[in-house]
Design an enzyme around this catalytic site. Structure first.
Site, PDB file in Angstrom:
ATOM      1  N   GLU A  92      50.844   5.470  52.806  1.00 35.29           N
ATOM      2  CA  GLU A  92      51.669   4.897  53.857  1.00 35.29           C
ATOM      3  C   GLU A  92      52.909   4.224  53.301  1.00 35.29           C
ATOM      4  O   GLU A  92      52.949   3.800  52.148  1.00 35.29           O
ATOM      5  CB  GLU A  92      50.866   3.916  54.703  1.00 35.29           C
ATOM      6  CG  GLU A  92      50.288   2.735  53.963  1.00 35.29           C
ATOM      7  CD  GLU A  92      49.428   1.881  54.890  1.00 35.29           C
ATOM      8  OE1 GLU A  92      49.886   0.801  55.267  1.00 35.29           O
ATOM      9  OE2 GLU A  92      48.306   2.305  55.212  1.00 35.29           O
ATOM     10  N   CYS A 105      59.381   0.098  52.120  1.00 38.62           N
ATOM     11  CA  CYS A 105      58.278  -0.372  51.298  1.00 38.62           C
ATOM     12  C   CYS A 105      57.432   0.854  50.978  1.00 38.62           C
ATOM     13  O   CYS A 105      56.919   1.506  51.889  1.00 38.62           O
ATOM     14  CB  CYS A 105      57.461  -1.417  52.050  1.00 38.62           C
ATOM     15  SG  CYS A 105      56.037  -2.039  51.133  1.00 38.62           S
ATOM     16  N   CYS A 112      43.823   1.542  45.827  1.00 40.25           N
ATOM     17  CA  CYS A 112      44.087   0.533  44.806  1.00 40.25           C
ATOM     18  C   CYS A 112      42.757   0.054  44.239  1.00 40.25           C
ATOM     19  O   CYS A 112      41.766  -0.032  44.970  1.00 40.25           O
ATOM     20  CB  CYS A 112      44.858  -0.650  45.416  1.00 40.25           C
ATOM     21  SG  CYS A 112      45.299  -1.938  44.233  1.00 40.25           S
ATOM     22  N   CYS A 116      41.744  -7.111  45.589  1.00 44.98           N
ATOM     23  CA  CYS A 116      42.142  -8.365  46.249  1.00 44.98           C
ATOM     24  C   CYS A 116      41.458  -8.457  47.618  1.00 44.98           C
ATOM     25  O   CYS A 116      41.512  -7.518  48.417  1.00 44.98           O
ATOM     26  CB  CYS A 116      43.652  -8.440  46.408  1.00 44.98           C
ATOM     27  SG  CYS A 116      44.544  -8.364  44.834  1.00 44.98           S
ATOM     28  N   CYS A 119      43.246  -7.758  51.201  1.00 48.15           N
ATOM     29  CA  CYS A 119      44.068  -6.554  51.345  1.00 48.15           C
ATOM     30  C   CYS A 119      43.237  -5.352  51.767  1.00 48.15           C
ATOM     31  O   CYS A 119      42.176  -5.083  51.193  1.00 48.15           O
ATOM     32  CB  CYS A 119      44.767  -6.271  50.011  1.00 48.15           C
ATOM     33  SG  CYS A 119      45.831  -4.822  50.035  1.00 48.15           S
ATOM     34  N   GLY A 159      48.633   0.138  46.365  1.00 47.24           N
ATOM     35  CA  GLY A 159      48.620   0.353  44.925  1.00 47.24           C
ATOM     36  C   GLY A 159      49.240  -0.793  44.146  1.00 47.24           C
ATOM     37  O   GLY A 159      49.963  -1.628  44.684  1.00 47.24           O
ATOM     38  N   GLU A 160      48.937  -0.823  42.867  1.00 47.04           N
ATOM     39  CA  GLU A 160      49.492  -1.795  41.923  1.00 47.04           C
ATOM     40  C   GLU A 160      50.449  -1.044  41.000  1.00 47.04           C
ATOM     41  O   GLU A 160      50.027  -0.219  40.178  1.00 47.04           O
ATOM     42  CB  GLU A 160      48.352  -2.442  41.119  1.00 47.04           C
ATOM     43  CG  GLU A 160      48.742  -3.118  39.828  1.00 47.04           C
ATOM     44  CD  GLU A 160      49.796  -4.193  39.978  1.00 47.04           C
ATOM     45  OE1 GLU A 160      50.855  -4.074  39.335  1.00 47.04           O
ATOM     46  OE2 GLU A 160      49.565  -5.159  40.743  1.00 47.04           O
ATOM     47  N   SER A 191      56.378  -5.427  42.995  1.00 46.69           N
ATOM     48  CA  SER A 191      55.379  -6.471  43.227  1.00 46.69           C
ATOM     49  C   SER A 191      54.117  -6.164  42.420  1.00 46.69           C
ATOM     50  O   SER A 191      53.594  -5.057  42.473  1.00 46.69           O
ATOM     51  CB  SER A 191      55.029  -6.545  44.714  1.00 46.69           C
ATOM     52  OG  SER A 191      53.974  -7.450  44.937  1.00 46.69           O
ATOM     53  N   SER A 214      52.221 -11.469  43.020  1.00 48.54           N
ATOM     54  CA  SER A 214      51.240 -11.810  44.046  1.00 48.54           C
ATOM     55  C   SER A 214      50.335 -12.897  43.482  1.00 48.54           C
ATOM     56  O   SER A 214      49.394 -12.607  42.741  1.00 48.54           O
ATOM     57  CB  SER A 214      50.412 -10.569  44.426  1.00 48.54           C
ATOM     58  OG  SER A 214      51.225  -9.607  45.049  1.00 48.54           O
ATOM     59  N   LEU A 215      50.619 -14.135  43.841  1.00 47.76           N
ATOM     60  CA  LEU A 215      49.907 -15.268  43.246  1.00 47.76           C
ATOM     61  C   LEU A 215      48.729 -15.704  44.120  1.00 47.76           C
ATOM     62  O   LEU A 215      47.585 -15.682  43.714  1.00 47.76           O
ATOM     63  CB  LEU A 215      50.871 -16.428  43.016  1.00 47.76           C
ATOM     64  CG  LEU A 215      50.412 -17.498  42.037  1.00 47.76           C
ATOM     65  CD1 LEU A 215      50.198 -16.920  40.648  1.00 47.76           C
ATOM     66  CD2 LEU A 215      51.425 -18.639  41.988  1.00 47.76           C
ATOM     67  N   HIS A 216      49.031 -16.166  45.329  1.00 45.92           N
ATOM     68  CA  HIS A 216      48.048 -16.420  46.387  1.00 45.92           C
ATOM     69  C   HIS A 216      47.050 -17.549  46.127  1.00 45.92           C
ATOM     70  O   HIS A 216      46.130 -17.747  46.919  1.00 45.92           O
ATOM     71  CB  HIS A 216      47.284 -15.140  46.740  1.00 45.92           C
ATOM     72  CG  HIS A 216      48.184 -13.970  47.000  1.00 45.92           C
ATOM     73  ND1 HIS A 216      49.218 -14.016  47.894  1.00 45.92           N
ATOM     74  CD2 HIS A 216      48.209 -12.718  46.452  1.00 45.92           C
ATOM     75  CE1 HIS A 216      49.850 -12.848  47.896  1.00 45.92           C
ATOM     76  NE2 HIS A 216      49.271 -12.055  47.024  1.00 45.92           N
ATOM     77  N   ASN A 290      47.885 -11.365  57.328  1.00 48.19           N
ATOM     78  CA  ASN A 290      47.651 -10.403  58.401  1.00 48.19           C
ATOM     79  C   ASN A 290      46.151 -10.239  58.602  1.00 48.19           C
ATOM     80  O   ASN A 290      45.384 -10.188  57.634  1.00 48.19           O
ATOM     81  CB  ASN A 290      48.250  -9.033  58.048  1.00 48.19           C
ATOM     82  CG  ASN A 290      49.740  -8.955  58.324  1.00 48.19           C
ATOM     83  OD1 ASN A 290      50.170  -9.103  59.444  1.00 48.19           O
ATOM     84  ND2 ASN A 290      50.513  -8.734  57.280  1.00 48.19           N
ATOM     85  N   CYS A 333      49.503  -3.836  54.550  1.00 48.97           N
ATOM     86  CA  CYS A 333      49.235  -2.713  53.646  1.00 48.97           C
ATOM     87  C   CYS A 333      47.831  -2.153  53.853  1.00 48.97           C
ATOM     88  O   CYS A 333      46.856  -2.883  53.839  1.00 48.97           O
ATOM     89  CB  CYS A 333      49.375  -3.173  52.192  1.00 48.97           C
ATOM     90  SG  CYS A 333      51.062  -3.521  51.734  1.00 48.97           S
TER      91      CYS A 333
END
Length: 341
Positions: A92, A105, A112, A116, A119, A159-160, A191, A214-216, A290, A333
């Protein structure tokens, strides 16, 4: 013999390829320009001789994605795409319109493996890496669909990127080519969840792209709960790599921080984060989480979001709250892809 994927080659590599098949190097430039004019087959390249087109058809191919599904937001101009790959996998992409131009994007992997917990992309794990051509073609197909040039690219879809580093490096080279998409490095954002060794490799390329982390979470303990990568690399490891990146590129780092109600949205968390980032050339992008059907996480109340932002800003950390776009078309995502698998 496996055919050469022409869309995965830079202009220079295309010229070299032409010479290996006893053709003039300038033919590589011709083919390269045709690809970025939208040619989807070698037969579309009408200023090449018939014999050359036949030779290329035997030795090479052009990767083509097809739009499997498209959703257009009724709230804004956002469009979300599901693309079908040639092996029938699905990825996507998202198109967003801003005053400064069209941004896309893109995905860098099918699925992935980072795991996480907030996600949707990672729920079914990693299927495979995308080729550079499959990343490029997401942009080309969106440009064709909207009839406008894409000026900004965000590698923040499924994906990473640093888990597919070799293909991402090729993509970054090709997307910047003058005779191709000609998108400046300063208009490209990568990212990563923080694969530290690859962060150093990326920095050594000295590309002036935008790096987003991506810390979070503000502590390793909290981060380990929501991001398995934290068991391999600490926040201090990541910040050290960020300082190296700034030294090599003189570019500001963006830290993405998804706010999850009751998990990482407290005042104490904000204060710890502010203390860790103080003095760093950086910006924090707060992302109200989200809703993902398979997860129980919820978005914090607006009051908590603004309080978190105010604590960071009062400590001198530039902070913004990401504007939600395409929320009515499953903007997070992996959501749309999962519903169609």
């Amino acid at each position: 013999m496996e055919k050469i994927d022409l869309k995965s080659l830079s202009e220079e590599k295309l010229k070299e390829f032409m010479q290996t098949i006893d053709e003039k190097a300038f033919r590589g430039t011709q083919v390269f320009r045709w690809i970025y004019k939208g040619a989807e087959s070698i037969d579309d390249m009408t200023d090449l001789s018939k014999s050359l087109r036949e030779k290329l058809s035997e030795l090479a191919s052009i990767t083509n994605l097809s739009i499997y599904k498209k959703m257009s937001s009724k709230i804004d101009d956002t469009r979300k795409y599901l693309f079908s790959l040639e092996d029938r996998n699905i990825i996507e992409s998202v198109m967003m319109k801003y005053k400064h131009g069209v941004s896309v994007c893109i995905s860098t992997q099918v699925g992935c493996r980072m795991g996480c917990s907030f996600c949707a992309s990672t729920i079914d794990g990693l299927e495979r890496n995308l080729k550079a051509s499959e990343m490029i073609d997401q942009i080309l197909k969106i440009q064709k669909d909207v009839g406008e040039r894409v000026s900004n690219v965000v590698m923040m879809g499924s994906g990473e990127p640093l888990d597919n580093f070799e293909e991402v490096k090729e993509f970054l080279k090709i997307v910047n080519e003058k005779n191709g998409l000609n998108i400046g490095y300063r208009h490209i954002t990568l990212s990563t969840c923080g694969i530290v060794p690859k962060m150093y490799e990326l920095s050594d390329l000295k590309l002036p792209i935008n790096l987003a982390i991506s810390l979070h979470a503000a502590t390793d303990e909290k981060r380990k709960d929501i991001m398995p990568i934290a068991k391999a690399y600490s926040i201090d490891d990541i910040l050290k790599a960020c300082r190296y990146h700034i030294e090599k590129t003189n570019r500001r780092i963006t830290f993405e921080y998804s706010l999850i109600k009751g998990v990482n949205d407290s005042k104490d968390e904000a204060k710890i984060l502010a203390n860790k980032l103080k003095g760093l050339l950086c910006h924090v992008n707060l992302i109200p989480i989200n809703k993902v059907d398979e997860r129980s996480y919820e978005k914090p109340d607006t009051k908590y979001i603004n309080t978190f932002k105010d604590i960071l800003k009062s400590s001198g950390i530039e902070t913004t709250i990401r504007r939600e776009m395409g929320s009515d078309i499953q903007g997070a995502c992996g959501q749309l892809r999962r519903r169609n698998l």
